[in-house]
Design a protein around this motif. Structure first.
Motif, PDB file in Angstrom:
ATOM      1  N   UNK A  82       1.079  -1.079  -0.358  1.00 23.95           N
ATOM      2  CA  UNK A  82      -0.134  -0.344  -0.034  1.00 23.95           C
ATOM      3  C   UNK A  82       0.481   1.209  -0.148  1.00 23.95           C
ATOM      4  N   UNK A  83       2.126   1.517   0.436  1.00 18.58           N
ATOM      5  CA  UNK A  83       2.838   2.360   0.717  1.00 18.58           C
ATOM      6  C   UNK A  83       3.338   2.607  -0.866  1.00 18.58           C
ATOM      7  N   UNK A  84       3.913   1.833  -1.647  1.00 22.90           N
ATOM      8  CA  UNK A  84       3.843   1.972  -2.706  1.00 22.90           C
ATOM      9  C   UNK A  84       3.061   2.186  -3.850  1.00 22.90           C
ATOM     10  N   UNK A  85       1.572   1.580  -3.605  1.00 22.09           N
ATOM     11  CA  UNK A  85       0.303   2.016  -4.422  1.00 22.09           C
ATOM     12  C   UNK A  85       0.461   3.742  -3.996  1.00 22.09           C
ATOM     13  N   UNK A  86       0.748   3.779  -2.773  1.00 24.46           N
ATOM     14  CA  UNK A  86      -0.452   5.452  -2.656  1.00 24.46           C
ATOM     15  C   UNK A  86       0.908   6.480  -3.152  1.00 24.46           C
ATOM     16  N   UNK A  87       2.511   5.698  -2.378  1.00 25.51           N
ATOM     17  CA  UNK A  87       3.552   6.595  -3.166  1.00 25.51           C
ATOM     18  C   UNK A  87       3.868   6.525  -3.983  1.00 25.51           C
ATOM     19  N   UNK A  88       3.531   5.584  -4.934  1.00 24.75           N
ATOM     20  CA  UNK A  88       4.898   5.982  -6.463  1.00 24.75           C
ATOM     21  C   UNK A  88       3.676   5.556  -7.586  1.00 24.75           C
ATOM     22  N   UNK A  89       2.322   5.671  -7.021  1.00 25.23           N
ATOM     23  CA  UNK A  89       1.717   5.123  -8.572  1.00 25.23           C
ATOM     24  C   UNK A  89       1.024   6.379  -9.217  1.00 25.23           C
ATOM     25  N   UNK A  90       1.016   6.978  -8.051  1.00 26.31           N
ATOM     26  CA  UNK A  90       0.173   8.284  -8.548  1.00 26.31           C
ATOM     27  C   UNK A  90       1.423   9.198  -9.197  1.00 26.31           C
ATOM     28  N   UNK A  91       1.593   9.724 -10.214  1.00 27.52           N
ATOM     29  CA  UNK A  91       3.036  11.127 -11.088  1.00 27.52           C
ATOM     30  C   UNK A  91       3.201  11.834  -9.949  1.00 27.52           C
ATOM     31  N   UNK A  92       3.318  12.128  -8.441  1.00 27.90           N
ATOM     32  CA  UNK A  92       3.170  13.029  -7.665  1.00 27.90           C
ATOM     33  C   UNK A  92       4.245  13.335  -6.645  1.00 27.90           C
ATOM     34  N   UNK A  93       4.698  14.540  -6.573  1.00 24.52           N
ATOM     35  CA  UNK A  93       5.574  13.909  -5.096  1.00 24.52           C
ATOM     36  C   UNK A  93       5.778  15.079  -4.262  1.00 24.52           C
ATOM     37  N   UNK A  94       5.822  15.221  -3.167  1.00 31.14           N
ATOM     38  CA  UNK A  94       6.117  14.560  -2.454  1.00 31.14           C
ATOM     39  C   UNK A  94       4.599  13.966  -1.950  1.00 31.14           C
ATOM     40  N   UNK A  95       3.890  13.016  -1.137  1.00 31.84           N
ATOM     41  CA  UNK A  95       2.776  12.405  -1.209  1.00 31.84           C
ATOM     42  C   UNK A  95       2.342  12.269   0.272  1.00 31.84           C
ATOM     43  N   UNK A  96       1.414  13.145   1.256  1.00 32.96           N
ATOM     44  CA  UNK A  96       1.020  13.126   2.104  1.00 32.96           C
ATOM     45  C   UNK A  96       0.662  11.814   2.341  1.00 32.96           C
ATOM     46  N   UNK A  97       1.070  11.702   3.972  1.00 27.62           N
ATOM     47  CA  UNK A  97      -0.250  10.821   4.647  1.00 27.62           C
ATOM     48  C   UNK A  97       0.161   9.625   3.723  1.00 27.62           C
ATOM     49  N   UNK A  98       1.119   9.096   3.518  1.00 27.87           N
ATOM     50  CA  UNK A  98       0.797   7.588   2.817  1.00 27.87           C
ATOM     51  C   UNK A  98       1.580   6.416   3.890  1.00 27.87           C
ATOM     52  N   UNK A  99       2.229   7.089   5.119  1.00 29.81           N
ATOM     53  CA  UNK A  99       2.268   5.719   5.284  1.00 29.81           C
ATOM     54  C   UNK A  99       1.419   5.793   6.656  1.00 29.81           C
ATOM     55  N   UNK A 100       0.969   6.144   7.444  1.00 25.71           N
ATOM     56  CA  UNK A 100      -0.715   6.098   8.116  1.00 25.71           C
ATOM     57  C   UNK A 100      -1.746   5.627   6.877  1.00 25.71           C
ATOM     58  N   UNK A 101      -1.647   5.966   5.475  1.00 23.70           N
ATOM     59  CA  UNK A 101      -2.824   5.345   4.916  1.00 23.70           C
ATOM     60  C   UNK A 101      -2.702   4.163   4.708  1.00 23.70           C
ATOM     61  N   UNK A 102      -1.287   3.618   3.913  1.00 28.29           N
ATOM     62  CA  UNK A 102      -0.746   2.556   4.134  1.00 28.29           C
ATOM     63  C   UNK A 102      -1.089   1.884   5.759  1.00 28.29           C
ATOM     64  N   UNK A 103      -0.677   1.840   6.281  1.00 27.91           N
ATOM     65  CA  UNK A 103      -1.402   1.057   8.214  1.00 27.91           C
ATOM     66  C   UNK A 103      -2.753   0.956   7.318  1.00 27.91           C
ATOM     67  N   UNK A 104      -3.504   2.073   7.042  1.00 32.36           N
ATOM     68  CA  UNK A 104      -5.314   1.376   7.082  1.00 32.36           C
ATOM     69  C   UNK A 104      -5.278   0.587   5.720  1.00 32.36           C
ATOM     70  N   UNK A 105      -4.635   0.203   4.428  1.00 28.92           N
ATOM     71  CA  UNK A 105      -4.519  -0.210   3.466  1.00 28.92           C
ATOM     72  C   UNK A 105      -4.108  -1.830   3.959  1.00 28.92           C
TER      73      UNK A 105
END
Length: 168
Positions: A82-105
Protein backbone atom coordinates in the motif's frame (compact mmCIF):
# COMPACT_ATOMS: atom_id res chain seq x y z
CA UNK A 1 -5.79 2.35 -11.22
CA UNK A 2 -2.93 4.77 -11.81
CA UNK A 3 -5.21 7.22 -13.59
CA UNK A 4 -7.88 6.96 -10.90
CA UNK A 5 -5.41 7.57 -8.07
CA UNK A 6 -3.72 10.39 -10.00
CA UNK A 7 -7.08 12.09 -10.59
CA UNK A 8 -7.73 12.02 -6.83
CA UNK A 9 -4.57 14.08 -6.45
CA UNK A 10 -5.80 16.36 -9.27
CA UNK A 11 -2.87 15.48 -11.50
CA UNK A 12 -3.69 16.29 -15.13
CA UNK A 13 -4.01 13.26 -17.40
CA UNK A 14 -1.03 12.23 -19.47
CA UNK A 15 -0.73 12.90 -23.14
CA UNK A 16 -2.50 10.48 -25.47
CA UNK A 17 -1.58 6.85 -25.03
CA UNK A 18 1.72 5.76 -26.40
CA UNK A 19 3.52 2.47 -26.43
CA UNK A 20 5.88 3.71 -23.72
CA UNK A 21 2.99 4.71 -21.42
CA UNK A 22 1.24 1.40 -22.09
CA UNK A 23 4.36 -0.60 -21.24
CA UNK A 24 4.89 1.48 -18.11
CA UNK A 25 1.33 0.79 -16.94
CA UNK A 26 1.58 -2.92 -17.77
CA UNK A 27 4.85 -3.18 -15.81
CA UNK A 28 3.24 -1.37 -12.86
CA UNK A 29 0.30 -3.79 -12.97
CA UNK A 30 2.57 -6.84 -13.17
CA UNK A 31 4.60 -5.44 -10.28
CA UNK A 32 1.45 -4.94 -8.22
CA UNK A 33 0.19 -8.48 -8.78
CA UNK A 34 3.65 -9.88 -8.13
CA UNK A 35 3.80 -7.97 -4.85
CA UNK A 36 0.37 -9.30 -3.86
CA UNK A 37 1.43 -12.86 -4.63
CA UNK A 38 4.67 -12.39 -2.70
CA UNK A 39 2.63 -11.04 0.23
CA UNK A 40 0.45 -14.15 0.19
CA UNK A 41 3.53 -16.38 -0.11
CA UNK A 42 5.33 -14.63 2.77
CA UNK A 43 2.30 -15.17 4.99
CA UNK A 44 1.94 -18.83 3.99
CA UNK A 45 5.65 -19.62 4.27
CA UNK A 46 5.95 -17.80 7.58
CA UNK A 47 3.02 -19.72 9.00
CA UNK A 48 4.32 -23.07 7.74
CA UNK A 49 7.84 -22.37 8.95
CA UNK A 50 6.61 -21.38 12.40
CA UNK A 51 4.49 -24.54 12.63
CA UNK A 52 7.49 -26.70 11.67
CA UNK A 53 10.05 -24.94 13.87
CA UNK A 54 7.84 -24.59 16.91
CA UNK A 55 6.08 -27.93 16.52
CA UNK A 56 2.62 -26.39 16.83
CA UNK A 57 0.55 -29.07 15.15
CA UNK A 58 -2.50 -28.95 17.43
CA UNK A 59 -5.51 -26.73 16.74
CA UNK A 60 -4.64 -24.05 19.31
CA UNK A 61 -1.13 -23.80 17.90
CA UNK A 62 -2.51 -23.13 14.44
CA UNK A 63 -4.47 -20.13 15.71
CA UNK A 64 -1.48 -18.97 17.75
CA UNK A 65 0.77 -19.31 14.69
CA UNK A 66 -1.62 -17.23 12.63
CA UNK A 67 -1.80 -14.47 15.23
CA UNK A 68 1.87 -14.41 16.27
CA UNK A 69 3.64 -15.12 12.98
CA UNK A 70 1.38 -14.88 9.93
CA UNK A 71 -0.52 -11.73 10.88
CA UNK A 72 2.54 -9.51 11.50
CA UNK A 73 4.27 -10.84 8.37
CA UNK A 74 1.15 -10.26 6.30
CA UNK A 75 0.62 -6.77 7.71
CA UNK A 76 4.23 -5.81 7.01
CA UNK A 77 4.05 -7.06 3.42
CA UNK A 78 0.65 -5.40 2.89
CA UNK A 79 1.94 -2.13 4.34
CA UNK A 80 4.78 -2.13 1.81
CA UNK A 81 2.33 -2.81 -1.02
CA UNK A 82 0.00 0.00 0.00
CA UNK A 83 2.83 2.41 0.66
CA UNK A 84 4.09 1.78 -2.87
CA UNK A 85 0.57 2.16 -4.30
CA UNK A 86 -0.02 5.44 -2.50
CA UNK A 87 3.40 7.03 -2.95
CA UNK A 88 4.66 5.70 -6.30
CA UNK A 89 1.59 4.95 -8.38
CA UNK A 90 0.24 8.50 -8.69
CA UNK A 91 2.47 10.77 -10.68
CA UNK A 92 3.11 13.33 -7.93
CA UNK A 93 5.77 13.91 -5.31
CA UNK A 94 5.68 14.10 -2.31
CA UNK A 95 2.61 12.21 -1.13
CA UNK A 96 1.12 13.32 2.15
CA UNK A 97 -0.07 10.80 4.69
CA UNK A 98 1.31 7.80 2.82
CA UNK A 99 2.49 5.85 5.85
CA UNK A 100 -0.76 6.25 7.79
CA UNK A 101 -2.91 5.41 4.78
CA UNK A 102 -0.72 2.39 4.04
CA UNK A 103 -1.32 1.12 7.57
CA UNK A 104 -5.08 1.43 7.12
CA UNK A 105 -4.73 -0.30 3.76
CA UNK A 106 -2.68 -3.14 5.24
CA UNK A 107 -5.25 -3.84 7.94
CA UNK A 108 -8.09 -3.71 5.40
CA UNK A 109 -6.30 -5.99 2.95
CA UNK A 110 -5.61 -8.50 5.71
CA UNK A 111 -9.32 -8.47 6.61
CA UNK A 112 -10.29 -8.95 2.97
CA UNK A 113 -7.79 -11.78 2.59
CA UNK A 114 -9.10 -13.56 5.68
CA UNK A 115 -12.66 -13.08 4.43
CA UNK A 116 -11.70 -14.64 1.11
CA UNK A 117 -10.15 -17.59 2.93
CA UNK A 118 -13.37 -18.19 4.89
CA UNK A 119 -15.43 -17.82 1.71
CA UNK A 120 -13.29 -20.30 -0.23
CA UNK A 121 -13.37 -22.82 2.63
CA UNK A 122 -17.16 -22.73 2.71
CA UNK A 123 -17.95 -22.50 -1.00
CA UNK A 124 -15.71 -25.30 -2.25
CA UNK A 125 -17.70 -27.94 -0.35
CA UNK A 126 -20.56 -27.83 -2.88
CA UNK A 127 -20.25 -29.19 -6.44
CA UNK A 128 -21.09 -25.84 -8.06
CA UNK A 129 -18.85 -23.99 -5.66
CA UNK A 130 -15.96 -26.34 -6.40
CA UNK A 131 -16.24 -25.46 -10.10
CA UNK A 132 -17.05 -21.74 -10.02
CA UNK A 133 -16.56 -20.65 -6.40
CA UNK A 134 -12.82 -20.02 -6.54
CA UNK A 135 -13.05 -17.97 -9.72
CA UNK A 136 -15.96 -15.90 -8.43
CA UNK A 137 -14.21 -15.43 -5.10
CA UNK A 138 -11.05 -14.17 -6.79
CA UNK A 139 -13.04 -11.79 -8.99
CA UNK A 140 -14.89 -10.37 -5.98
CA UNK A 141 -11.60 -10.12 -4.09
CA UNK A 142 -9.95 -8.20 -6.97
CA UNK A 143 -12.97 -5.87 -7.17
CA UNK A 144 -12.99 -5.17 -3.43
CA UNK A 145 -9.23 -4.63 -3.30
CA UNK A 146 -9.33 -2.14 -6.18
CA UNK A 147 -12.15 -0.20 -4.49
CA UNK A 148 -10.33 -0.30 -1.18
CA UNK A 149 -7.13 1.00 -2.78
CA UNK A 150 -9.07 3.98 -4.17
CA UNK A 151 -10.64 4.62 -0.77
CA UNK A 152 -7.26 4.57 0.99
CA UNK A 153 -5.70 6.78 -1.70
CA UNK A 154 -8.57 9.26 -1.34
CA UNK A 155 -8.00 9.33 2.41
CA UNK A 156 -4.28 9.98 1.86
CA UNK A 157 -5.12 12.77 -0.58
CA UNK A 158 -7.18 14.60 2.06
CA UNK A 159 -4.37 14.77 4.65
CA UNK A 160 -3.47 18.46 5.01
CA UNK A 161 0.07 19.56 4.20
CA UNK A 162 2.00 22.80 3.87
CA UNK A 163 4.01 21.52 0.89
CA UNK A 164 2.63 22.14 -2.60
CA UNK A 165 2.22 19.05 -4.79
CA UNK A 166 4.17 18.90 -8.02
CA UNK A 167 3.79 16.41 -10.85
CA UNK A 168 6.68 14.01 -11.46
Amino acid sequence: LREAISSQWEVPPRSPASLRHLLSDVLALVGLWTALLVSLAVTAIGTGLAEVLLGWDYSGGNLLTRVVVALPLGLAADWLIFYWLITRLPRIAPVRGGAQAALIGAVGLELLRNGLTVYLDRITTTPGGAVFGSLLGLLVFAYLVSRFVLLVAAWAATVPSDEPMRPR
